[in-house]
Design an enzyme around this catalytic site. Structure first.
Site, mmCIF file in Angstrom:
data_model
loop_
_atom_site.group_PDB
_atom_site.id
_atom_site.type_symbol
_atom_site.label_atom_id
_atom_site.label_comp_id
_atom_site.label_asym_id
_atom_site.label_seq_id
_atom_site.Cartn_x
_atom_site.Cartn_y
_atom_site.Cartn_z
ATOM 1 N N GLY A 81 0.767 -1.240 0.000
ATOM 2 C CA GLY A 81 0.000 0.000 0.000
ATOM 3 C C GLY A 81 0.792 1.280 0.000
ATOM 4 O O GLY A 81 0.217 2.364 -0.176
ATOM 5 N N GLY B 147 3.694 -3.462 -3.834
ATOM 6 C CA GLY B 147 3.521 -3.615 -5.279
ATOM 7 C C GLY B 147 3.896 -2.315 -5.954
ATOM 8 O O GLY B 147 4.993 -2.126 -6.471
ATOM 9 N N ARG B 148 2.965 -1.369 -5.882
ATOM 10 C CA ARG B 148 3.121 -0.094 -6.568
ATOM 11 C C ARG B 148 4.448 0.605 -6.248
ATOM 12 O O ARG B 148 5.091 1.148 -7.135
ATOM 13 C CB ARG B 148 1.961 0.828 -6.154
ATOM 14 N N ARG C 269 -6.001 3.679 -15.383
ATOM 15 C CA ARG C 269 -6.007 4.367 -14.089
ATOM 16 C C ARG C 269 -6.707 5.736 -14.111
ATOM 17 O O ARG C 269 -7.463 6.034 -13.190
ATOM 18 C CB ARG C 269 -4.587 4.477 -13.525
ATOM 19 N N TYR D 8 -9.678 5.525 -11.560
ATOM 20 C CA TYR D 8 -9.386 6.111 -10.243
ATOM 21 C C TYR D 8 -9.213 7.628 -10.297
ATOM 22 O O TYR D 8 -8.689 8.211 -9.351
ATOM 23 C CB TYR D 8 -8.079 5.527 -9.677
ATOM 24 N N CYS E 298 -14.118 4.724 -27.951
ATOM 25 C CA CYS E 298 -15.417 5.385 -28.010
ATOM 26 C C CYS E 298 -16.062 5.494 -26.635
ATOM 27 O O CYS E 298 -17.079 4.848 -26.351
ATOM 28 C CB CYS E 298 -16.321 4.636 -28.977
ATOM 29 N N GLU E 299 -15.456 6.265 -25.776
ATOM 30 C CA GLU E 299 -15.958 6.535 -24.429
ATOM 31 C C GLU E 299 -15.434 7.914 -24.050
ATOM 32 O O GLU E 299 -14.237 8.179 -24.223
ATOM 33 C CB GLU E 299 -15.359 5.560 -23.394
ATOM 34 N N TYR F 26 0.007 -1.419 -12.068
ATOM 35 C CA TYR F 26 -1.418 -1.366 -12.434
ATOM 36 C C TYR F 26 -1.595 -0.696 -13.796
ATOM 37 O O TYR F 26 -2.540 0.059 -14.022
ATOM 38 C CB TYR F 26 -2.240 -0.691 -11.315
HETATM 39 C C1 LIG Z 1 -2.751 -5.249 -3.970
HETATM 40 C C2 LIG Z 1 -2.183 -5.844 -2.749
HETATM 41 C C3 LIG Z 1 -0.904 -5.497 -2.316
HETATM 42 C C4 LIG Z 1 -0.052 -4.462 -3.001
HETATM 43 O O1 LIG Z 1 -0.574 -3.194 -2.881
HETATM 44 P P1 LIG Z 1 0.295 -1.941 -3.373
HETATM 45 O O2 LIG Z 1 -0.551 -0.777 -3.094
HETATM 46 O O3 LIG Z 1 0.545 -2.138 -4.827
HETATM 47 O O4 LIG Z 1 1.558 -1.946 -2.578
HETATM 48 C C5 LIG Z 1 -0.406 -6.148 -1.199
HETATM 49 N N1 LIG Z 1 -1.133 -7.063 -0.538
HETATM 50 C C6 LIG Z 1 -2.375 -7.418 -0.920
HETATM 51 C C7 LIG Z 1 -3.119 -8.432 -0.150
HETATM 52 C C8 LIG Z 1 -2.949 -6.811 -2.034
HETATM 53 O O5 LIG Z 1 -4.171 -7.156 -2.410
#
Ligand SMILES: *Cc1c(COP(=O)(O)O)cnc(C)c1O
Length: 452
Positions: A265, A301-302, A343, A347, A375-376, A404
């Protein structure tokens, strides 16, 4: 000319120079224009076409090492399990694996992808609210490191499958700590109303019950409160403090807790957000969970891959909207669209968009709406963005598109999935072949009564 500018440019937008200064893998070259590491994006467009995702191996390594150093600097015994769903390209996974990353996955398909990239199931966490029996069997069969269970129903399912297979499933409970991560509603996951995790008050009795079930080895507590968290550490701290409290209560009842999974996150600055540093996250973990004396896990992740990617696109045409119809707006119509990078549509996300040409830097800027050909009306990447005048074939790069991005692409409007390229120093290689129109048709079948 002299058309009035109907939209005041948003003066809060960072300038091209500010965007570049904050992104060490990118630079401008007086002759070659915008570079990723040592490779001109114009060269990538010439060789591989557009739209194309371009990933920087150096950025992946640099960010992984920075995160690892922050965790070590705080004195934490921490494992990094890269959240594969952010970008599941094999080359990206290989670069991260070479740095020592384990994986966090949410489907059997992701487990196949991570194993193919050399990340063993024994270094992989399986998250997700709806793992099927087949997926659980597949993961257990490969010796998954940890299953994060999200419901009592799932725990019963895991127990039955593991018992039948004659294995002991390592299960952590994903707890929903009911904190507000103050991020976009579509990516907040740790509030009581979200579908994720087990309600805090249910977790204690469930953990005890799990310990009594056949086929299950309860190993810990997990949480993940949301994505793109940029609002300081308060939500993280609140969530982790609740986990610490729960772990102590479990232990006092004689229930073993071997590890704690802090989720992902951590946000990144797309525009001008002040994103928390990995040091701040490490400090929050240390302050709340550090006293428990157990290993911690992270699922970023991000943060790892977002800033490592750009989406390279070409201008199809520059369209001047009618003064009567669209109020004199200037539209830059690209060959990339919402089916590639969703995105902004999904979002309301802001991405930096840089012209690639070396001439663009000195050019006069004026507001433009940057759109795709789908077409949106939602196929709009940016409104009123200050850009130079552009001609067909001119290139632009969407920044921070490594997470993402490609993984959320679709073939809407029968648009083939874009190519992906990895840059590593002065080298660039195709790491996903662009789909063809033949590919799009290849899996369709006609019933015999229509085939005629
Ligand atoms: C999506 C997700 C992550 C990664 O989230 P990021 O915001 O990309 O760091 C980690 N753990 C779980 C369970 C997720 O669903």
């Amino acid at each position: 000319m002299a058309a009035p500018l109907p939209i005041a440019p948003d003066s809060a937008d960072p300038t091209f120079d500010e965007l570049l200064a904050a992104r060490p893998a990118l630079s401008w070259h007086a002759h070659d224009g915008l570079l990723v590491e040592d490779v001109p994006l114009a060269r990538i467009a010439a060789e591989f076409g557009t739209p194309t995702w371009v990933y920087s191996a150096g950025t992946l390594r640099r960010r992984y090492r920075a995160l690892k150093a922050a965790l070590e600097g705080a004195g934490l015994n921490a494992g990094i399990h890269y959240a594969t769903k952010a970008n599941d390209n094999q080359a990206v996974l290989r670069v991260l694996r070479a740095e020592g990353a384990g994986a966090d996955i949410v489907s059997a398909g992701e487990l196949r992808a991570t194993m193919a990239a050399g990340i063993p199931a024994g270094a992989t966490v399986f998250s997700g609210v709806g793992k099927t029996p087949e997926e659980i069997r597949f993961a257990l069969g490969h010796g998954i490191y940890q299953l994060n269970a999200e419901s009592v129903e799932e725990i019963d399912m895991i127990s039955a499958i593991a018992a039948e297979m004659g294995v002991l499933a390592p299960v952590s409970l994903r707890v929903n700590p009911d904190v507000d991560a103050r991020t976009h509603a579509k990516i907040t996951t740790g509030k009581a109303e979200n579908k994720f995790g087990i309600a805090f008050d249910d977790a204690m009795p469930l953990y005890a019950r799990m310990a009594a079930l056949p086929g299950i080895r309860p190993i810990g507590i997990a949480t993940h409160i949301g994505s793109q968290i940029t609002d300081g550490m308060s939500a993280y701290r609140a969530a982790y403090a609740r986990l610490a409290e729960m772990i102590q209560a479990l232990r006092s009842r004689g229930l073993p807790v071997e590890r704690v999974d802090c989720g992902g996150g951590l946000g990144i600055p797309y525009r001008d957000e002040v994103a928390p540093t990995p040091e701040a996250l490490a400090g929050a973990i240390k302050a709340t969970l550090g006293g428990l004396g157990i290993p911690v896990m992270l699922e970023p992740g991000r943060w790892l891959v977002g800033p490592a990617g750009v989406l390279l696109a070409s201008v199809v045409l520059q369209k001047q909207g009618s003064l009567h119809g669209s109020g004199g707006r200037r539209f830059l119509v690209l060959d990339a669209a919402m089916n590639d990078l969703i995105r902004p549509a999904m979002y309301e996300a802001w991405h930096g968009i840089l012209p690639v040409s070396p001439l663009a830097r000195a050019a006069r800027l004026s507001p433009a709406d940057i759109v795709g050909p789908v077409c949106e009306s939602g196929d709009t990447f940016a409104k009123g963005r200050l850009m130079p005048s552009m001609a067909p074939g001119d290139l632009v790069a969407f920044l921070d598109a490594g997470a993402y991005g490609a993984v959320m692409s679709s073939t809407y409007n029968a648009r083939p999935l874009a190519a992906e390229v990895l840059v590593d120093g002065a080298r660039a290689a195709l790491v996903r072949v662009r789909q063809t129109h033949e590919d799009l048709l290849a899996h369709q079948r006609l019933p015999e009564w229509l085939a005629g």
